[in-house]
Design a protein around this motif. Structure first.
Motif, PDB file in Angstrom:
ATOM      1  N   PHE A 191       0.668  -1.170   0.126  1.00  0.00           N
ATOM      2  CA  PHE A 191       0.022  -0.097  -0.095  1.00  0.00           C
ATOM      3  C   PHE A 191       0.995   1.143   0.136  1.00  0.00           C
ATOM      4  N   HIS A 192       2.123   1.270   0.915  1.00  0.00           N
ATOM      5  CA  HIS A 192       2.845   2.384   0.889  1.00  0.00           C
ATOM      6  C   HIS A 192       3.370   2.675  -0.231  1.00  0.00           C
ATOM      7  N   SER A 193       3.732   1.425  -1.027  1.00  0.00           N
ATOM      8  CA  SER A 193       4.505   1.534  -2.343  1.00  0.00           C
ATOM      9  C   SER A 193       3.961   2.628  -3.244  1.00  0.00           C
ATOM     10  N   PHE A 194       2.775   2.853  -3.233  1.00  0.00           N
ATOM     11  CA  PHE A 194       1.875   3.588  -4.016  1.00  0.00           C
ATOM     12  C   PHE A 194       1.968   5.072  -3.658  1.00  0.00           C
ATOM     13  N   MET A 195       2.611   5.332  -2.476  1.00  0.00           N
ATOM     14  CA  MET A 195       2.680   6.724  -1.810  1.00  0.00           C
ATOM     15  C   MET A 195       3.747   7.633  -2.807  1.00  0.00           C
ATOM     16  N   ILE A 196       3.486   7.610  -3.937  1.00  0.00           N
ATOM     17  CA  ILE A 196       4.492   8.199  -4.837  1.00  0.00           C
ATOM     18  C   ILE A 196       5.184   9.409  -4.408  1.00  0.00           C
ATOM     19  N   GLU A 197       4.530  10.280  -3.717  1.00  0.00           N
ATOM     20  CA  GLU A 197       5.130  11.469  -3.479  1.00  0.00           C
ATOM     21  C   GLU A 197       6.086  11.225  -2.009  1.00  0.00           C
ATOM     22  N   ASP A 198       6.188  10.256  -1.459  1.00  0.00           N
ATOM     23  CA  ASP A 198       7.117  10.074  -0.411  1.00  0.00           C
ATOM     24  C   ASP A 198       8.269   9.639  -0.785  1.00  0.00           C
ATOM     25  N   LYS A 199       9.576   9.815  -0.013  1.00  0.00           N
ATOM     26  CA  LYS A 199      10.756   9.495  -0.309  1.00  0.00           C
ATOM     27  C   LYS A 199      10.773   7.890   0.282  1.00  0.00           C
ATOM     28  N   SER A 200      11.191   7.034  -0.684  1.00  0.00           N
ATOM     29  CA  SER A 200      11.314   5.555  -0.202  1.00  0.00           C
ATOM     30  C   SER A 200      12.247   4.861  -1.002  1.00  0.00           C
ATOM     31  N   GLY A 201      12.577   3.631  -1.048  1.00  0.00           N
ATOM     32  CA  GLY A 201      13.467   2.777  -1.734  1.00  0.00           C
ATOM     33  C   GLY A 201      13.379   2.880  -3.039  1.00  0.00           C
ATOM     34  N   LEU A 202      12.057   3.273  -3.436  1.00  0.00           N
ATOM     35  CA  LEU A 202      11.844   3.474  -4.778  1.00  0.00           C
ATOM     36  C   LEU A 202      12.354   4.687  -5.495  1.00  0.00           C
ATOM     37  N   GLY A 203      12.616   5.617  -4.900  1.00  0.00           N
ATOM     38  CA  GLY A 203      13.190   6.845  -5.282  1.00  0.00           C
ATOM     39  C   GLY A 203      12.855   7.948  -4.504  1.00  0.00           C
ATOM     40  N   SER A 204      13.176   9.322  -4.930  1.00  0.00           N
ATOM     41  CA  SER A 204      13.278  10.521  -4.047  1.00  0.00           C
ATOM     42  C   SER A 204      11.617  10.860  -4.105  1.00  0.00           C
ATOM     43  N   SER A 205      11.540  11.887  -3.081  1.00  0.00           N
ATOM     44  CA  SER A 205      10.109  12.450  -2.730  1.00  0.00           C
ATOM     45  C   SER A 205       9.920  13.353  -4.053  1.00  0.00           C
ATOM     46  N   TYR A 206       8.684  13.767  -3.917  1.00  0.00           N
ATOM     47  CA  TYR A 206       8.338  14.779  -5.132  1.00  0.00           C
ATOM     48  C   TYR A 206       9.006  15.960  -5.028  1.00  0.00           C
ATOM     49  N   VAL A 207       9.118  16.616  -3.707  1.00  0.00           N
ATOM     50  CA  VAL A 207       9.917  17.824  -3.469  1.00  0.00           C
ATOM     51  C   VAL A 207      11.544  17.686  -3.976  1.00  0.00           C
ATOM     52  N   GLU A 208      11.986  16.576  -3.590  1.00  0.00           N
ATOM     53  CA  GLU A 208      13.452  16.286  -4.018  1.00  0.00           C
ATOM     54  C   GLU A 208      13.420  16.129  -5.334  1.00  0.00           C
ATOM     55  N   PHE A 209      12.713  15.509  -6.218  1.00  0.00           N
ATOM     56  CA  PHE A 209      12.377  15.327  -7.558  1.00  0.00           C
ATOM     57  C   PHE A 209      12.614  16.853  -8.199  1.00  0.00           C
ATOM     58  N   LEU A 210      11.597  17.773  -7.586  1.00  0.00           N
ATOM     59  CA  LEU A 210      11.595  18.852  -8.210  1.00  0.00           C
ATOM     60  C   LEU A 210      12.819  19.596  -8.005  1.00  0.00           C
ATOM     61  N   VAL A 211      13.456  19.608  -7.022  1.00  0.00           N
ATOM     62  CA  VAL A 211      14.701  20.287  -6.815  1.00  0.00           C
ATOM     63  C   VAL A 211      15.850  19.755  -7.684  1.00  0.00           C
ATOM     64  N   TYR A 212      15.673  18.629  -7.983  1.00  0.00           N
ATOM     65  CA  TYR A 212      16.698  17.932  -8.885  1.00  0.00           C
ATOM     66  C   TYR A 212      16.678  18.314 -10.194  1.00  0.00           C
ATOM     67  N   VAL A 213      15.379  18.327 -10.755  1.00  0.00           N
ATOM     68  CA  VAL A 213      15.055  18.798 -11.943  1.00  0.00           C
ATOM     69  C   VAL A 213      15.473  20.378 -12.198  1.00  0.00           C
ATOM     70  N   HIS A 214      15.005  21.015 -11.099  1.00  0.00           N
ATOM     71  CA  HIS A 214      15.497  22.621 -11.337  1.00  0.00           C
ATOM     72  C   HIS A 214      16.939  22.886 -11.149  1.00  0.00           C
ATOM     73  N   ARG A 215      17.705  21.916 -10.542  1.00  0.00           N
ATOM     74  CA  ARG A 215      19.260  22.041 -10.786  1.00  0.00           C
ATOM     75  C   ARG A 215      19.721  21.710 -12.090  1.00  0.00           C
ATOM     76  N   GLN A 216      19.040  20.757 -12.888  1.00  0.00           N
ATOM     77  CA  GLN A 216      19.553  20.443 -14.128  1.00  0.00           C
ATOM     78  C   GLN A 216      19.114  21.396 -15.353  1.00  0.00           C
ATOM     79  N   ILE A 217      18.377  22.538 -14.894  1.00  0.00           N
ATOM     80  CA  ILE A 217      18.000  23.543 -16.041  1.00  0.00           C
ATOM     81  C   ILE A 217      19.058  24.491 -16.097  1.00  0.00           C
TER      82      ILE A 217
END
Length: 217
Positions: A191-217
């Motif tokens: 169930f919690h693996s579907f909490m896409i916006e959380d940081k987990s073993g599947l990847g970064s959180s939504y906020v962390e992902f936005l920060v990463y994308v912003h730094r690539q611009i």
């Protein structure tokens, strides 16, 4: 789209102290939606490195053989609050919640649907009255985890929940397997693996992902 607008407002508060500037523009909101779905796609079974080959093949075959609207929940599932369902008209579902564990109120019951399965998650502090109305149990400890058949009882919460599930099934033209669980059950990890916006073993959180994308611009 309303959900993305709310997330846009929340991100403005969250990131206003940093170097990311949130732009008030419809195109900016659309970009946030694209980024959110991109993150969700990287965490999906079809692209996850930890998924088995047959699981990935099954997911990809399913996602590419249906319409885009039906494929969306396979990438970004829908999360609904059940404990405060508003009265619904004949053709609507209640608003969805962002896929973050922050939205899982311990006193609430939530429905998560992935296009193939649906999970009813009972918080640890759900009222005994609501549990009895929906499942005819008096305590969350009486909730038996696993696949189950939803019954309809003669009370408003039960009628509304059944209407929601039936509406979702009609949208997908499939039966949609139902699973019942509570905190601490074996299904909770899935169930919690579907909490896409959380940081987990599947990847970064939504906020962390936005920060990463912003730094690539």
């Amino acid at each position: 789209m309303n959900q993305v607008i709310k997330q846009h407002e929340w991100l403005e508060e969250t990131l206003s102290f940093g170097s990311i500037k949130i732009v008030h523009h419809p195109y900016a909101i659309i970009k946030f939606e694209i980024l959110l779905n991109t993150l969700a796609l990287t965490k999906s079974v079809g692209l996850r490195q930890d998924a088995r080959v047959d699981e990935r093949a099954y997911w990809l075959m399913g996602a590419t053989s249906i319409s885009a609207s039906l494929a969306i929940p396979l990438v970004y599932p829908r999360l609904f609050s059940i404990h405060n369902i508003p009265k619904l008209d004949e053709s609507s579902l209640p608003p969805t919640l962002p896929l973050s564990s922050e939205n899982l109120d311990p006193e609430g019951i939530f429905l998560l649907e992935t296009g193939e399965d649906a999970f009813l998650y009972a918080g640890k502090a759900v009222s005994s009255e609501l549990l009895h109305q929906l499942f005819e149990v008096r305590s969350v400890n009486e909730v038996i985890p696993g696949q189950f058949l939803l019954q309809e009882y003669d009370n408003e919460p039960s009628i509304l929940l059944n209407k929601m599930v039936n509406d979702i099934r009609r949208q997908h033209c499939s039966y949609l397997r139902l699973h019942l669980l509570k905190r601490g059950d074996p299904l909770e990890m899935m169930f919690h693996s579907f909490m896409i916006e959380d940081k987990s073993g599947l990847g970064s959180s939504y906020v962390e992902f936005l920060v990463y994308v912003h730094r690539q611009i």
